[in-house]
Motif scaffolding. Structure first.
Motif, PDB file in Angstrom:
ATOM      1  N   ARG A  74      -4.221  24.571   7.186  1.00  0.00           N
ATOM      2  CA  ARG A  74      -3.877  23.163   6.949  1.00  0.00           C
ATOM      3  C   ARG A  74      -2.596  22.782   7.677  1.00  0.00           C
ATOM      4  O   ARG A  74      -2.491  21.692   8.246  1.00  0.00           O
ATOM      5  CB  ARG A  74      -3.720  22.894   5.461  1.00  0.00           C
ATOM      6  N   LYS A  75      -1.628  23.687   7.661  1.00  0.00           N
ATOM      7  CA  LYS A  75      -0.366  23.408   8.333  1.00  0.00           C
ATOM      8  C   LYS A  75      -0.580  23.275   9.844  1.00  0.00           C
ATOM      9  O   LYS A  75      -0.042  22.361  10.479  1.00  0.00           O
ATOM     10  CB  LYS A  75       0.635  24.524   8.038  1.00  0.00           C
ATOM     11  N   LEU A  76      -1.369  24.187  10.425  1.00  0.00           N
ATOM     12  CA  LEU A  76      -1.665  24.110  11.859  1.00  0.00           C
ATOM     13  C   LEU A  76      -2.394  22.822  12.205  1.00  0.00           C
ATOM     14  O   LEU A  76      -2.122  22.197  13.233  1.00  0.00           O
ATOM     15  CB  LEU A  76      -2.490  25.317  12.300  1.00  0.00           C
ATOM     16  N   GLU A  77      -3.331  22.416  11.338  1.00  0.00           N
ATOM     17  CA  GLU A  77      -4.073  21.178  11.576  1.00  0.00           C
ATOM     18  C   GLU A  77      -3.146  19.968  11.517  1.00  0.00           C
ATOM     19  O   GLU A  77      -3.240  19.056  12.358  1.00  0.00           O
ATOM     20  CB  GLU A  77      -5.197  21.033  10.534  1.00  0.00           C
ATOM     21  N   ARG A  78      -2.233  19.946  10.534  1.00  0.00           N
ATOM     22  CA  ARG A  78      -1.260  18.853  10.445  1.00  0.00           C
ATOM     23  C   ARG A  78      -0.398  18.780  11.696  1.00  0.00           C
ATOM     24  O   ARG A  78      -0.166  17.713  12.250  1.00  0.00           O
ATOM     25  CB  ARG A  78      -0.343  19.054   9.226  1.00  0.00           C
ATOM     26  N   LYS A  79       0.073  19.947  12.155  1.00  0.00           N
ATOM     27  CA  LYS A  79       0.909  19.973  13.356  1.00  0.00           C
ATOM     28  C   LYS A  79       0.135  19.515  14.583  1.00  0.00           C
ATOM     29  O   LYS A  79       0.662  18.806  15.435  1.00  0.00           O
ATOM     30  CB  LYS A  79       1.482  21.371  13.576  1.00  0.00           C
ATOM     31  N   ARG A  80      -1.124  19.925  14.665  1.00  0.00           N
ATOM     32  CA  ARG A  80      -1.946  19.524  15.805  1.00  0.00           C
ATOM     33  C   ARG A  80      -2.165  18.018  15.810  1.00  0.00           C
ATOM     34  O   ARG A  80      -2.031  17.353  16.839  1.00  0.00           O
ATOM     35  CB  ARG A  80      -3.297  20.244  15.768  1.00  0.00           C
ATOM     36  N   LEU A  81      -2.463  17.445  14.633  1.00  0.00           N
ATOM     37  CA  LEU A  81      -2.668  15.998  14.541  1.00  0.00           C
ATOM     38  C   LEU A  81      -1.384  15.234  14.856  1.00  0.00           C
ATOM     39  O   LEU A  81      -1.412  14.201  15.518  1.00  0.00           O
ATOM     40  CB  LEU A  81      -3.172  15.631  13.143  1.00  0.00           C
ATOM     41  N   GLU A  82      -0.271  15.763  14.391  1.00  0.00           N
ATOM     42  CA  GLU A  82       1.019  15.118  14.664  1.00  0.00           C
ATOM     43  C   GLU A  82       1.324  15.147  16.166  1.00  0.00           C
ATOM     44  O   GLU A  82       1.809  14.179  16.728  1.00  0.00           O
ATOM     45  CB  GLU A  82       2.120  15.820  13.880  1.00  0.00           C
ATOM     46  N   ARG A  83       1.035  16.278  16.786  1.00  0.00           N
ATOM     47  CA  ARG A  83       1.291  16.439  18.217  1.00  0.00           C
ATOM     48  C   ARG A  83       0.400  15.503  19.048  1.00  0.00           C
ATOM     49  O   ARG A  83       0.827  14.926  20.029  1.00  0.00           O
ATOM     50  CB  ARG A  83       1.058  17.897  18.629  1.00  0.00           C
ATOM     51  N   ASP A  84      -0.871  15.350  18.603  1.00  0.00           N
ATOM     52  CA  ASP A  84      -1.816  14.503  19.336  1.00  0.00           C
ATOM     53  C   ASP A  84      -1.608  13.027  19.050  1.00  0.00           C
ATOM     54  O   ASP A  84      -2.225  12.179  19.696  1.00  0.00           O
ATOM     55  CB  ASP A  84      -3.250  14.902  18.991  1.00  0.00           C
ATOM     56  N   GLY A  85      -0.781  12.710  18.055  1.00  0.00           N
ATOM     57  CA  GLY A  85      -0.462  11.305  17.777  1.00  0.00           C
ATOM     58  C   GLY A  85      -1.416  10.607  16.849  1.00  0.00           C
ATOM     59  O   GLY A  85      -1.568   9.385  16.913  1.00  0.00           O
TER      60      GLY A  85
END
Length: 86
Positions: A74-85
């Motif tokens: 979940r943390k990796l997914e949140r970071k990925r979504l944040e990075r992709d905007g």
């Protein structure tokens, strides 16, 4: 956090090798102790000591590891979504 001698001995008896080294400069033991605690925290020594204080049933261990994996995903997914905007 205070490292009790009995905890260190029990970790060493269980083939856990603590290879953390800190250089004391100018007899500044407080700074060296702070650096040691930081290194041990990063390596997960305190967490492992806490887990090894009591026996953990295999089913509990499996459930804990699964929950940790879900948290990491979940943390990796949140970071990925944040990075992709998103």
């Amino acid at each position: 956090m205070i490292l009790f001698l009995s905890e260190i001995i029990s970790l060493l008896q269980k083939d856990v090798i603590l290879m953390v080294q800190v250089i004391v400069r100018d007899n500044n033991v407080d700074q060296a102790l702070k650096a040691l605690k930081k290194k041990m925290q990063r390596e997960g020594v305190f967490r492992e000591m806490k887990l090894r204080r009591n026996f953990e049933k295999p089913s509990e261990k499996k459930a804990r590891e699964k929950a940790e994996a879900v948290r990491r995903a979940r943390k990796l997914e949140r970071k990925r979504l944040e990075r992709d905007g998103f």
